[in-house]
Design a protein around this motif. Structure first.
Motif, PDB file in Angstrom:
ATOM      1  N   GLY A 273       0.826  -1.199   0.000  1.00 48.65           N
ATOM      2  CA  GLY A 273       0.000   0.000   0.000  1.00 48.65           C
ATOM      3  C   GLY A 273       0.862   1.252   0.000  1.00 48.65           C
ATOM      4  N   HIS A 274       0.407   2.280  -0.662  1.00 53.43           N
ATOM      5  CA  HIS A 274       1.228   3.488  -0.820  1.00 53.43           C
ATOM      6  C   HIS A 274       1.266   4.333   0.444  1.00 53.43           C
ATOM      7  N   GLU A 275       0.398   4.029   1.405  1.00 53.57           N
ATOM      8  CA  GLU A 275       0.414   4.783   2.651  1.00 53.57           C
ATOM      9  C   GLU A 275       1.394   4.192   3.657  1.00 53.57           C
ATOM     10  N   THR A 276       2.025   3.066   3.315  1.00 54.21           N
ATOM     11  CA  THR A 276       2.941   2.380   4.224  1.00 54.21           C
ATOM     12  C   THR A 276       4.344   2.346   3.621  1.00 54.21           C
ATOM     13  N   GLY A 277       5.315   2.826   4.385  1.00 50.86           N
ATOM     14  CA  GLY A 277       6.687   2.772   3.898  1.00 50.86           C
ATOM     15  C   GLY A 277       7.527   3.897   4.476  1.00 50.86           C
ATOM     16  N   ILE A 278       8.840   3.768   4.332  1.00 49.04           N
ATOM     17  CA  ILE A 278       9.775   4.793   4.792  1.00 49.04           C
ATOM     18  C   ILE A 278      10.189   5.616   3.579  1.00 49.04           C
ATOM     19  N   VAL A 279       9.583   6.769   3.441  1.00 50.01           N
ATOM     20  CA  VAL A 279       9.827   7.610   2.265  1.00 50.01           C
ATOM     21  C   VAL A 279      10.839   8.690   2.637  1.00 50.01           C
TER      22      VAL A 279
ATOM     23  N   PHE B 260      12.406  -5.387  -5.923  1.00 53.16           N
ATOM     24  CA  PHE B 260      11.562  -5.419  -4.736  1.00 53.16           C
ATOM     25  C   PHE B 260      12.244  -4.583  -3.650  1.00 53.16           C
ATOM     26  N   VAL B 261      11.633  -3.451  -3.316  1.00 51.83           N
ATOM     27  CA  VAL B 261      12.203  -2.548  -2.323  1.00 51.83           C
ATOM     28  C   VAL B 261      11.492  -2.831  -0.996  1.00 51.83           C
ATOM     29  N   VAL B 262      12.171  -3.593  -0.130  1.00 52.21           N
ATOM     30  CA  VAL B 262      11.544  -4.150   1.070  1.00 52.21           C
ATOM     31  C   VAL B 262      11.730  -3.207   2.257  1.00 52.21           C
ATOM     32  N   HIS B 263      10.608  -2.777   2.847  1.00 51.98           N
ATOM     33  CA  HIS B 263      10.633  -1.871   3.994  1.00 51.98           C
ATOM     34  C   HIS B 263      10.507  -2.670   5.288  1.00 51.98           C
ATOM     35  N   PRO B 264      11.260  -2.293   6.324  1.00 53.21           N
ATOM     36  CA  PRO B 264      11.234  -3.039   7.594  1.00 53.21           C
ATOM     37  C   PRO B 264       9.971  -2.724   8.401  1.00 53.21           C
ATOM     38  N   ILE B 265       8.839  -3.049   7.814  1.00 50.57           N
ATOM     39  CA  ILE B 265       7.536  -2.745   8.410  1.00 50.57           C
ATOM     40  C   ILE B 265       6.638  -3.969   8.272  1.00 50.57           C
ATOM     41  N   ILE B 266       5.905  -4.282   9.321  1.00 54.23           N
ATOM     42  CA  ILE B 266       4.846  -5.283   9.241  1.00 54.23           C
ATOM     43  C   ILE B 266       3.530  -4.519   9.184  1.00 54.23           C
ATOM     44  N   ALA B 267       2.897  -4.532   8.032  1.00 58.02           N
ATOM     45  CA  ALA B 267       1.701  -3.713   7.814  1.00 58.02           C
ATOM     46  C   ALA B 267       0.428  -4.419   8.280  1.00 58.02           C
ATOM     47  N   GLY B 268       0.311  -5.699   7.985  1.00 56.98           N
ATOM     48  CA  GLY B 268      -0.857  -6.453   8.406  1.00 56.98           C
ATOM     49  C   GLY B 268      -2.100  -6.224   7.583  1.00 56.98           C
ATOM     50  N   LYS B 269      -2.044  -5.273   6.658  1.00 55.70           N
ATOM     51  CA  LYS B 269      -3.205  -4.999   5.820  1.00 55.70           C
ATOM     52  C   LYS B 269      -2.764  -4.225   4.579  1.00 55.70           C
ATOM     53  N   GLY B 270      -3.668  -4.176   3.608  1.00 56.38           N
ATOM     54  CA  GLY B 270      -3.377  -3.440   2.378  1.00 56.38           C
ATOM     55  C   GLY B 270      -3.368  -4.356   1.177  1.00 56.38           C
TER      56      GLY B 270
ATOM     57  N   SER C 230      17.893   3.689   6.200  1.00 59.51           N
ATOM     58  CA  SER C 230      16.628   3.512   6.914  1.00 59.51           C
ATOM     59  C   SER C 230      16.352   2.054   7.268  1.00 59.51           C
ATOM     60  N   GLY C 231      17.145   1.136   6.704  1.00 60.85           N
ATOM     61  CA  GLY C 231      16.880  -0.282   6.888  1.00 60.85           C
ATOM     62  C   GLY C 231      16.125  -0.900   5.730  1.00 60.85           C
ATOM     63  N   VAL C 232      15.694  -0.075   4.793  1.00 60.97           N
ATOM     64  CA  VAL C 232      15.078  -0.574   3.555  1.00 60.97           C
ATOM     65  C   VAL C 232      16.135  -1.307   2.744  1.00 60.97           C
ATOM     66  N   VAL C 233      15.740  -2.413   2.128  1.00 60.98           N
ATOM     67  CA  VAL C 233      16.657  -3.184   1.288  1.00 60.98           C
ATOM     68  C   VAL C 233      16.047  -3.343  -0.103  1.00 60.98           C
TER      69      VAL C 233
END
Length: 211
Positions: free
Chosen positions: A44-50, A166-176, A201-204
């Motif tokens: 989802g575009h609302e989740t991530g380290i921008v 695949f730009v992986v963000h260190p976030i567990i979203a649980g939805k989207g 930021s920890g993004v890989v």
């Protein structure tokens, strides 16, 4: 030449044809899909380290692309926001450069419901996605960038995507929205890791090619 036994000045017509075909295949444009995704597979575009580093990464991908392809939902998400940032240069230097690059690249929107598009350098198509992508691949130019999950899903099933970022963000979203819903896939698609980049930021960012 005595030191190059494979090189000859005389080739048969059949060999010439083979050389021509190989050359055309080598020059065929690549289809690239890049996506931000959480550790649990949501995008989802609302989740991530921008941040600036993320924008710089995607700006680099855009510079290697000759056209950006997306659908109606992505069109509404990106326009007019990024066009306005490109015009006003109202954000950070890295964000402004991403906006400028995205604004100037030719874009194709595939939609059967949109009546028109207002963004500059943008073409609205209602034709067959597979046929259009195959035609674009056969044309000369830079890479073909896919900016839509739904279109990427279709092209993955058709075997038309050559590389994935695949730009992986260190976030567990649980939805989207999930990355792929590929009910029509007959076989697993195995990818080869060819590069990676770790952000502060920890993004890989993981770069894969199709086998």
């Amino acid at each position: 030449h005595p030191t190059h036994p494979r090189v000859t000045l005389t080739v048969s017509p059949q060999t010439s044809v083979r050389i021509k075909i190989m050359s055309e295949e080598q020059q065929m444009r690549k289809v690239i899909f890049a996506i931000n995704i959480t550790i649990d597979g949501y995008c989802g575009h609302e989740t991530g380290i921008v941040d600036d580093e993320l924008h710089e990464y995607f700006t680099g991908l855009l510079r290697d692309s000759g056209v950006e392809i997306f659908g109606r939902n992505m069109y509404h998400l990106m326009y007019p926001y990024w066009h306005d940032v490109a015009m006003n240069q109202s954000e950070s230097k890295a964000t402004n450069e991403f906006a400028r690059t995205f604004d100037t690249i030719p874009k194709i929107v595939f939609s059967t419901t949109l009546k028109s598009v207002e963004w500059n350098n943008t073409t609205l198509l209602r034709s067959n996605l597979q046929e259009e992508i195959v035609k674009l691949k056969q044309q000369s130019g830079k890479d073909i960038s896919i900016g839509s999950i739904s279109i990427a899903s279709q092209l993955t099933q058709l075997g038309l995507i050559d590389e994935y970022h695949f730009v992986v963000h260190p976030i567990i979203a649980g939805k989207g929205p999930r990355l792929f819903e590929l009910d029509g896939m007959k076989d697993n698609l195995q990818l080869k890791l060819v590069g990676s980049k770790t952000f502060h930021s920890g993004v890989v960012a993981l770069h894969y090619k199709k086998h």
